[in-house]
Scaffold this motif. Structure first.
Motif, PDB file in Angstrom:
ATOM      1  N   PHE A   1      -5.951   7.875  -5.054  1.00  0.00           N
ATOM      2  CA  PHE A   1      -6.647   9.089  -4.616  1.00  0.00           C
ATOM      3  C   PHE A   1      -6.161  10.381  -5.249  1.00  0.00           C
ATOM      4  N   THR A   2      -5.096  10.305  -6.036  1.00  0.00           N
ATOM      5  CA  THR A   2      -4.586  11.535  -6.658  1.00  0.00           C
ATOM      6  C   THR A   2      -4.295  11.334  -8.138  1.00  0.00           C
ATOM      7  N   ASN A   3      -4.381  12.425  -8.870  1.00  0.00           N
ATOM      8  CA  ASN A   3      -4.033  12.399 -10.282  1.00  0.00           C
ATOM      9  C   ASN A   3      -3.814  13.828 -10.765  1.00  0.00           C
TER      10      ASN A   3
ATOM     11  N   LEU B   1       0.803  -1.205   0.000  1.00  0.00           N
ATOM     12  CA  LEU B   1       0.000   0.000   0.000  1.00  0.00           C
ATOM     13  C   LEU B   1       0.829   1.245   0.000  1.00  0.00           C
ATOM     14  N   LEU B   2       1.496   1.491   1.023  1.00  0.00           N
ATOM     15  CA  LEU B   2       2.302   2.702   1.070  1.00  0.00           C
ATOM     16  C   LEU B   2       3.609   2.228   0.716  1.00  0.00           C
ATOM     17  N   SER B   3       4.310   2.462   1.602  1.00  0.00           N
ATOM     18  CA  SER B   3       5.640   2.356   1.326  1.00  0.00           C
ATOM     19  C   SER B   3       6.146   1.214   2.092  1.00  0.00           C
TER      20      SER B   3
ATOM     21  N   TRP C   1      -4.961  19.570  -3.274  1.00  0.00           N
ATOM     22  CA  TRP C   1      -3.824  18.657  -3.303  1.00  0.00           C
ATOM     23  C   TRP C   1      -3.686  17.993  -1.944  1.00  0.00           C
ATOM     24  N   ALA C   2      -2.980  16.880  -1.926  1.00  0.00           N
ATOM     25  CA  ALA C   2      -2.813  16.123  -0.678  1.00  0.00           C
ATOM     26  C   ALA C   2      -1.447  15.466  -0.655  1.00  0.00           C
ATOM     27  N   PHE C   3      -0.967  15.163   0.547  1.00  0.00           N
ATOM     28  CA  PHE C   3       0.282  14.415   0.660  1.00  0.00           C
ATOM     29  C   PHE C   3       0.199  13.472   1.839  1.00  0.00           C
TER      30      PHE C   3
ATOM     31  N   CYS D   1      -4.824   1.767   7.830  1.00  0.00           N
ATOM     32  CA  CYS D   1      -3.501   1.446   7.294  1.00  0.00           C
ATOM     33  C   CYS D   1      -2.842   2.682   6.700  1.00  0.00           C
ATOM     34  N   HIS D   2      -3.540   3.795   6.709  1.00  0.00           N
ATOM     35  CA  HIS D   2      -2.935   5.078   6.334  1.00  0.00           C
ATOM     36  C   HIS D   2      -3.790   6.218   6.883  1.00  0.00           C
ATOM     37  N   THR D   3      -3.179   7.366   7.050  1.00  0.00           N
ATOM     38  CA  THR D   3      -3.935   8.513   7.564  1.00  0.00           C
ATOM     39  C   THR D   3      -4.888   9.068   6.510  1.00  0.00           C
ATOM     40  N   SER D   4      -4.752   8.617   5.279  1.00  0.00           N
ATOM     41  CA  SER D   4      -5.695   9.039   4.239  1.00  0.00           C
ATOM     42  C   SER D   4      -7.123   8.645   4.605  1.00  0.00           C
ATOM     43  N   ALA D   5      -7.272   7.690   5.516  1.00  0.00           N
ATOM     44  CA  ALA D   5      -8.593   7.243   5.975  1.00  0.00           C
ATOM     45  C   ALA D   5      -9.430   8.394   6.527  1.00  0.00           C
ATOM     46  N   HIS D   6      -8.810   9.517   6.872  1.00  0.00           N
ATOM     47  CA  HIS D   6      -9.567  10.629   7.465  1.00  0.00           C
ATOM     48  C   HIS D   6      -9.861  11.757   6.484  1.00  0.00           C
ATOM     49  N   GLN D   7      -9.321  11.634   5.292  1.00  0.00           N
ATOM     50  CA  GLN D   7      -9.505  12.707   4.297  1.00  0.00           C
ATOM     51  C   GLN D   7     -10.961  13.083   4.069  1.00  0.00           C
ATOM     52  N   ALA D   8     -11.751  12.098   3.643  1.00  0.00           N
ATOM     53  CA  ALA D   8     -13.124  12.385   3.222  1.00  0.00           C
ATOM     54  C   ALA D   8     -13.967  12.959   4.355  1.00  0.00           C
TER      55      ALA D   8
ATOM     56  N   HIS E   1       3.866   5.537  11.949  1.00  0.00           N
ATOM     57  CA  HIS E   1       3.138   6.802  12.036  1.00  0.00           C
ATOM     58  C   HIS E   1       3.211   7.573  10.735  1.00  0.00           C
ATOM     59  N   GLN E   2       2.119   8.182  10.394  1.00  0.00           N
ATOM     60  CA  GLN E   2       2.079   8.971   9.161  1.00  0.00           C
ATOM     61  C   GLN E   2       1.512  10.357   9.442  1.00  0.00           C
ATOM     62  N   MET E   3       1.827  11.263   8.540  1.00  0.00           N
ATOM     63  CA  MET E   3       1.140  12.547   8.536  1.00  0.00           C
ATOM     64  C   MET E   3       0.567  12.775   7.153  1.00  0.00           C
ATOM     65  N   GLU E   4      -0.667  13.211   7.165  1.00  0.00           N
ATOM     66  CA  GLU E   4      -1.406  13.499   5.953  1.00  0.00           C
ATOM     67  C   GLU E   4      -1.643  14.998   5.893  1.00  0.00           C
ATOM     68  N   GLY E   5      -1.544  15.557   4.711  1.00  0.00           N
ATOM     69  CA  GLY E   5      -1.868  16.982   4.583  1.00  0.00           C
ATOM     70  C   GLY E   5      -2.813  17.195   3.431  1.00  0.00           C
TER      71      GLY E   5
ATOM     72  N   TYR F   1      -1.394   0.976  10.879  1.00  0.00           N
ATOM     73  CA  TYR F   1      -1.149  -0.452  11.149  1.00  0.00           C
ATOM     74  C   TYR F   1      -1.090  -1.257   9.875  1.00  0.00           C
ATOM     75  N   ARG F   2      -0.046  -2.057   9.707  1.00  0.00           N
ATOM     76  CA  ARG F   2       0.017  -2.922   8.537  1.00  0.00           C
ATOM     77  C   ARG F   2       0.692  -4.236   8.855  1.00  0.00           C
ATOM     78  N   ARG F   3       0.135  -5.302   8.351  1.00  0.00           N
ATOM     79  CA  ARG F   3       0.798  -6.595   8.490  1.00  0.00           C
ATOM     80  C   ARG F   3       1.954  -6.580   7.505  1.00  0.00           C
TER      81      ARG F   3
HETATM   82  N1  DAH Z   1      -1.812   7.044   1.759  1.00  0.00           N
HETATM   83  C1  DAH Z   1      -0.580   6.883   1.012  1.00  0.00           C
HETATM   84  C2  DAH Z   1       0.124   5.633   1.541  1.00  0.00           C
HETATM   85  O1  DAH Z   1      -0.061   5.270   2.691  1.00  0.00           O
HETATM   86  C3  DAH Z   1       0.322   8.101   1.110  1.00  0.00           C
HETATM   87  C4  DAH Z   1      -0.274   9.235   0.331  1.00  0.00           C
HETATM   88  C5  DAH Z   1       0.084   9.428  -0.960  1.00  0.00           C
HETATM   89  C6  DAH Z   1      -1.218  10.116   0.917  1.00  0.00           C
HETATM   90  C7  DAH Z   1      -0.449  10.456  -1.726  1.00  0.00           C
HETATM   91  C8  DAH Z   1      -1.766  11.160   0.168  1.00  0.00           C
HETATM   92  C9  DAH Z   1      -1.365  11.312  -1.161  1.00  0.00           C
HETATM   93  O2  DAH Z   1      -2.656  12.016   0.666  1.00  0.00           O
HETATM   94  O3  DAH Z   1      -1.890  12.323  -1.876  1.00  0.00           O
HETATM   95  O4  DAH Z   1       0.832   5.051   0.802  1.00  0.00           O
END
Ligand code: DAH
Length: 438
Positions: free
Chosen positions: A256-258, A11-13, A296-298, A164-171, A202-206, A188-190
């Motif tokens: 989620f991005t393009n 998923l992520l990294s 935009w998001a990160f 499994c990512h902070t993106s879960a709170h975006q919407a 830990h992640q940070m989402e913007g 959390y990820r297996r």
């Molecule tokens: N959620 C992605 C991950 O866990 C990281 C991520 C990538 C978040 C791009 C974002 C984004 O908001 O725009 O791999």
């Protein structure tokens, strides 16, 4: 890489990284079991939001949501959360100002506060237990994406996961009307076991949303405008953290991005992936914000960056309660002009001890399952689990040999202790994974 690409399906990294005492509070029982929707847990989260009803026996408070161990660790096929993971819930390393993760979080906050006049709303206490809808559907993760599998994600029940990512709170935050926000949290990820992977990190989402009237020239290419703004903001963040480094933007793919990008910096003679980002998919905006907006998001992995910035050699150190580690955070001097202050110098390394084990696998065998059994027994005494031999015989049976590295960050381990661990590992690998030891 952090991308959801076909080649790298994690998923992520991959880049993406101990503490014990935590107060359990005693409350009285609340009657949430009477409701009829899909997940008892979600009902409870809902009810909690509406009223502050007192709840059952010994509880953990997760961002205002109270849970018991029995609700999270269940002997049920729809649940795959082990005890070892339950005990990480609520520790919130990122909220400790003296902890490297807290220091890094605050350094990122400083960047946003000073460059954007405190415009970014900060969330670092959102409940890590979320619906599959929030974790996947709301950010357009395809129905067949591997990140949804029980092999990759911790499920509380079929419709509830440990995010499994902070993106879960975006919407949800978009729906609540926030346009500029940062979300920091434990995810959390297996996964497999080595010095940079830990099942909790830990992640940070913007997120930054532009309203239609933020643009003077509506004929301009709004996507290009957002991409430009994103690169300016995140390039500045990388310089704030790493100093005047060489950077490059790499095209990638996220659901989620393009377009989607990864930011890499040239640091200590290597290209290092710093974050994933992109222009938010219109579909997410359409569903949650007004039409005509652009955003935009990160997302970035805090351990990964902290390991590089502070010279932290093993991801388990973030969880250490050993004073030789934790006391170092206090002498950290905030960096100026992008240069970091002190490093977390590792105290002397203790010798590792290697144990090999071979077995015939079956069709349901996965390395993540093996690693979870090993972590369940050895905890943070296991440093790495590595496949060192793999062959299939004439009858079509496949044998794997794994080398387990045991090493404490804090002390020397005795032979007796290690033999005991390895004995238990062999026993449970055989009984729980139904493999045949050789
Ligand atoms: N959620 C992605 C991950 O866990 C990281 C991520 C990538 C978040 C791009 C974002 C984004 O908001 O725009 O791999």
């Amino acid at each position: 890489s952090m991308a959801y690409t076909a080649a790298n399906i994690s998923l992520l990294s991959k880049p993406s990284v101990y503490l014990s005492a935590r107060a359990l509070v005693i409350f009285q029982r609340e009657s949430y079991f009477s409701t009829s929707s899909a997940s008892a847990f979600q009902d409870k989260a809902q009810i909690h939001r509406k009223s502050k009803l007192p709840i059952a026996s010994s509880l953990l408070d997760l961002g205002g949501v109270k849970v018991t161990r029995e609700e999270i660790v269940k002997d049920d096929p729809s649940n795959n959360v082990p005890d070892s993971i339950f005990w990480k819930l609520g520790l919130q390393l990122h909220r400790r100002d003296q902890h490297p993760l807290g220091i890094l979080k605050n350094a990122i906050y400083d960047y946003f506060d000073s460059n954007y006049h405190n415009k970014y709303k900060k969330f670092d206490d959102l409940c890590p237990i979320v619906s599959t809808k929030a974790n996947f559907d709301d950010v357009l993760v395809p129905a067949d994406h591997v990140s949804r599998s029980y092999n990759d994600t911790y499920y509380v029940d079929s419709q509830t996961v440990l995010r499994c990512h902070t993106s879960a709170h975006q919407a949800e935050l978009l729906r609540e009307g926030y346009t500029n926000f940062l979300v920091t949290g434990d995810v959390y990820r297996r996964d497999s076991i080595d010095s940079t992977h830990y099942p909790v990190f830990h992640q940070m989402e913007g997120v930054c949303v532009f309203a239609p009237n933020d643009f003077e020239d509506l004929s301009s290419d709004l996507t290009a405008y957002a991409a430009e703004d994103l690169k300016k903001c995140l390039g500045g963040l990388a310089r704030h953290l790493f100093g005047n480094v060489e950077m490059r933007w790499v095209d990638t793919y996220f659901p989620f991005t393009n377009p989607s990008f990864e930011l890499e910096i040239y640091f200590q003679e290597k290209w290092l992936e710093v974050l994933g980002c992109g222009v938010m998919e219109q579909e997410i905006l359409k569903r949650n914000v007004e039409i005509g907006s652009i955003a935009w998001a990160f997302g970035l992995g805090l351990e990964r960056l902290a390991m590089v910035l502070f010279d932290i050699p093993d991801i388990r150190l973030f969880w250490s309660t050993d004073e030789r580690f934790t006391s170092q955070a206090r002498i950290y001097i905030p960096f100026s002009k992008g240069k970091l202050g002190l490093k977390f110098k590792p105290f002397s390394k203790f010798p590792p001890c290697y144990k090999d084990m071979s077995f015939w696998i079956n069709d349901s065998f996965t390395e993540n399952n093996l690693c979870e059994v090993v972590r369940g027994i050895a905890g943070d005494l296991v440093e790495e689990v590595k496949l060192i031999d793999n062959f299939t015989n004439k009858k079509g049976m496949t044998s794997h040999c794994y080398r387990i590295a045991y090493r404490s960050m804090e002390r020397s381990l005795t032979d007796e202790e290690i033999n005991d661990l390895q004995w238990k590992v062999r026993e449970q690998v055989e009984s729980k994974l139904k493999v045949v030891l050789r």
